[in-house]
Design a protein around this motif. Structure first.
Motif, mmCIF file in Angstrom:
data_model
loop_
_atom_site.group_PDB
_atom_site.id
_atom_site.type_symbol
_atom_site.label_atom_id
_atom_site.label_comp_id
_atom_site.label_asym_id
_atom_site.label_seq_id
_atom_site.Cartn_x
_atom_site.Cartn_y
_atom_site.Cartn_z
ATOM 1 N N LEU A 59 4.515 70.673 1.158
ATOM 2 C CA LEU A 59 3.790 71.745 0.455
ATOM 3 C C LEU A 59 2.554 71.201 -0.258
ATOM 4 N N LEU A 60 2.682 70.016 -0.822
ATOM 5 C CA LEU A 60 1.542 69.393 -1.505
ATOM 6 C C LEU A 60 0.394 69.153 -0.533
ATOM 7 N N VAL A 61 0.702 68.617 0.627
ATOM 8 C CA VAL A 61 -0.322 68.334 1.638
ATOM 9 C C VAL A 61 -0.945 69.631 2.156
ATOM 10 N N LEU A 62 -0.099 70.610 2.466
ATOM 11 C CA LEU A 62 -0.606 71.887 2.982
ATOM 12 C C LEU A 62 -1.492 72.598 1.968
ATOM 13 N N PHE A 63 -1.061 72.622 0.710
ATOM 14 C CA PHE A 63 -1.859 73.294 -0.321
ATOM 15 C C PHE A 63 -3.199 72.586 -0.503
ATOM 16 N N TYR A 64 -3.191 71.264 -0.455
ATOM 17 C CA TYR A 64 -4.430 70.507 -0.633
ATOM 18 C C TYR A 64 -5.455 70.861 0.447
ATOM 19 N N PHE A 65 -5.014 70.989 1.681
ATOM 20 C CA PHE A 65 -5.941 71.259 2.784
ATOM 21 C C PHE A 65 -6.278 72.741 2.936
ATOM 22 N N LEU A 66 -5.406 73.620 2.501
ATOM 23 C CA LEU A 66 -5.655 75.053 2.681
ATOM 24 C C LEU A 66 -6.306 75.724 1.483
ATOM 25 N N ASN A 67 -6.202 75.110 0.320
ATOM 26 C CA ASN A 67 -6.777 75.723 -0.872
ATOM 27 C C ASN A 67 -8.311 75.702 -0.821
ATOM 28 N N ARG A 68 -8.936 76.868 -1.057
ATOM 29 C CA ARG A 68 -10.400 76.978 -0.974
ATOM 30 C C ARG A 68 -11.065 77.067 -2.344
ATOM 31 N N LYS A 69 -10.267 77.272 -3.362
ATOM 32 C CA LYS A 69 -10.834 77.451 -4.696
ATOM 33 C C LYS A 69 -10.043 76.620 -5.692
ATOM 34 N N TRP A 70 -10.689 75.534 -6.144
ATOM 35 C CA TRP A 70 -10.010 74.642 -7.068
ATOM 36 C C TRP A 70 -10.312 75.061 -8.503
ATOM 37 N N ASP A 71 -9.357 75.773 -9.088
ATOM 38 C CA ASP A 71 -9.487 76.211 -10.466
ATOM 39 C C ASP A 71 -8.268 75.743 -11.255
ATOM 40 N N PHE A 72 -8.127 76.230 -12.470
ATOM 41 C CA PHE A 72 -7.026 75.793 -13.338
ATOM 42 C C PHE A 72 -5.664 76.063 -12.707
ATOM 43 N N SER A 73 -5.496 77.239 -12.094
ATOM 44 C CA SER A 73 -4.211 77.589 -11.498
ATOM 45 C C SER A 73 -3.862 76.658 -10.336
ATOM 46 N N SER A 74 -4.886 76.205 -9.605
ATOM 47 C CA SER A 74 -4.652 75.269 -8.496
ATOM 48 C C SER A 74 -4.124 73.933 -9.012
ATOM 49 N N PHE A 75 -4.778 73.426 -10.056
ATOM 50 C CA PHE A 75 -4.345 72.152 -10.629
ATOM 51 C C PHE A 75 -2.977 72.284 -11.302
ATOM 52 N N LEU A 76 -2.695 73.473 -11.835
ATOM 53 C CA LEU A 76 -1.394 73.709 -12.440
ATOM 54 C C LEU A 76 -0.291 73.631 -11.374
ATOM 55 N N LEU A 77 -0.551 74.229 -10.218
ATOM 56 C CA LEU A 77 0.423 74.187 -9.137
ATOM 57 C C LEU A 77 0.616 72.760 -8.623
ATOM 58 N N ILE A 78 -0.492 72.042 -8.446
ATOM 59 C CA ILE A 78 -0.417 70.654 -8.000
ATOM 60 C C ILE A 78 0.400 69.819 -8.989
ATOM 61 N N THR A 79 0.159 70.045 -10.281
ATOM 62 C CA THR A 79 0.914 69.321 -11.319
ATOM 63 C C THR A 79 2.395 69.632 -11.227
ATOM 64 N N GLY A 80 2.714 70.896 -10.977
ATOM 65 C CA GLY A 80 4.108 71.299 -10.846
ATOM 66 C C GLY A 80 4.785 70.629 -9.659
ATOM 67 N N ILE A 81 4.100 70.582 -8.519
ATOM 68 C CA ILE A 81 4.672 69.942 -7.326
ATOM 69 C C ILE A 81 4.863 68.441 -7.559
ATOM 70 N N LEU A 82 3.872 67.815 -8.195
ATOM 71 C CA LEU A 82 3.981 66.387 -8.492
ATOM 72 C C LEU A 82 5.134 66.114 -9.464
ATOM 73 N N THR A 83 5.331 67.027 -10.405
ATOM 74 C CA THR A 83 6.461 66.892 -11.327
ATOM 75 C C THR A 83 7.784 66.963 -10.570
ATOM 76 N N ALA A 84 7.879 67.921 -9.642
ATOM 77 C CA ALA A 84 9.092 68.047 -8.832
ATOM 78 C C ALA A 84 9.323 66.786 -7.999
ATOM 79 N N LEU A 85 8.259 66.260 -7.399
ATOM 80 C CA LEU A 85 8.373 65.029 -6.613
ATOM 81 C C LEU A 85 8.849 63.865 -7.479
ATOM 82 N N THR A 86 8.361 63.815 -8.711
ATOM 83 C CA THR A 86 8.766 62.753 -9.632
ATOM 84 C C THR A 86 10.236 62.878 -10.003
ATOM 85 N N ILE A 87 10.678 64.112 -10.275
ATOM 86 C CA ILE A 87 12.082 64.352 -10.631
ATOM 87 C C ILE A 87 13.009 63.841 -9.533
#
Length: 337
Positions: A59-87
């Motif tokens: 999901l992290l890879v797909l979102f990175y390549f498919l996302n067209r608008k990098w705003d706060f909500s995008s970085f929030l989602l990325i942070t959430g996925i990275l947190t899950a990966l860390t857990i």
């Protein structure tokens, strides 16, 4: 124009599916941190951490390549996925790249080595020829079979020609258990640590070297509801903790093995190992997923071998499936002193 519109709809559908699935996995990952609950649906969130990790990474890879608008909500989602990966990663990586808590054996000796085969046969499985073939090929010193009823016990009677020491407690509730040994038991006992119809075996074994060791053989119930089999829904997983206390107060080298119906990285299993000063033979060697043998995707380690510091390891293997929903697990240990 129609083709372009179709592509836009397809892109939007895939993109929003990724977002929804990401938020779901982030939520489940955070919930998996809570372990002191009696609710079965909270407890089982610990099980599929391998699957969580793989899907989150995709999901992290797909979102990175498919996302067209990098705003706060995008970085929030990325942070959430990275947190899950860390857990999940912090619990999984020790099995792949961690230091081996049970060291590799520096030597092998017939007087000090012990080969153990664990096999949850699945009570409704009737393919006895395959498991007998595995036993003959591996030639272990000890065989623990679980989910045995009277039919299974009768099918395994020929083992007694080679394994003259044995303990059998067949049951029709999928918690029957039997132990076959080439080596003499100095002491043997069947206990019921978490329910009147869930037995565990506790033996003191005399090694050829003259040393005694203590062995505990377990098949506690899983934390899921069942109308057919006994369950521990609404209760603490006390069986492993009771065995941990036994090991902690005994000065003998000890081995605890069996189908724990729990994953290696769960809070209960880790607390059990810590309380008894027991080490997991898997750490630093891999997952050796033993269940479910019938599924390629949903697999995790349920059959375990924990040992005290007096042991080193010669080999750890997941053997071929034989009709059960569990793969058999084989390990050879050496008593260092």
């Amino acid at each position: 124009m129609k083709n372009q519109k179709f592509k836009s709809i397809l892109y939007a559908s895939v993109f929003y599916f990724i977002i929804v699935l990401s938020f779901l996995l982030i939520f489940l990952s955070l919930m998996s941190l809570f372990y002191d609950f009696s609710y079965w649906f909270i407890k089982i969130l610990d099980f599929p951490r391998i699957q969580y990790f793989i899907v989150c990474l995709v999901l992290l890879v797909l979102f990175y390549f498919l996302n067209r608008k990098w705003d706060f909500s995008s970085f929030l989602l990325i942070t959430g996925i990275l947190t899950a990966l860390t857990i999940h990663g912090t619990r999984l990586l020790p099995y792949i790249v961690g230091k081996k808590t049970v060291p590799d054996a520096a030597f092998t000796s017939e007087e000090k080595s012990l080969g153990i085969l664990l096999a949850n046969v699945l009570i409704k499985n009737e393919e006895t020829i395959r498991i007998k073939k595995i036993i003959n090929e591996i030639n272990p010193d000890l065989i623990l079979v679980m989910e045995v009823n009277k039919w299974w016990i009768s099918e395994l009677q020929e083992l007694k020609n080679k394994y003259p020491y044995f303990i059998e407690y067949p049951q029709d509730n999928a918690y029957g258990i039997a132990l076959y040994s080439k080596l003499k038991f100095e002491k043997q006992e069947i206990q019921f640590l978490n329910g009147d119809d869930v037995p565990s075996i506790h033996t003191r074994l005399l090694m050829p070297s003259g040393k005694e060791i203590q062995l505990h053989w377990m098949h506690p119930v899983p934390p899921v509801p069942s109308n057919k089999y006994p369950d521990n829904v609404g209760n603490k997983e006390v069986a492993l903790m009771k065995v941990a206390k036994m090991v902690a107060r005994d000065s003998l080298p000890a081995i605890v093995a069996g189908d724990f119906n729990d994953v290696s990285w769960s809070q209960t299993t880790r607390m059990f190992g810590s309380k008894a000063n027991l080490n997991d033979v898997r750490i630093g060697r891999g997952f050796f997923n033993s269940f479910d043998a019938g599924s390629f995707y949903l697999r995790w380690p349920l059959d375990h071998i924990f040992v005290t510091a007096e042991f080193s390891l010669v080999t750890l293997e997941r053997l071929p499936k034989f009709g059960s929903d569990h793969f058999p697990i084989y390990t050879e240990l050496v008593l260092k002193r």
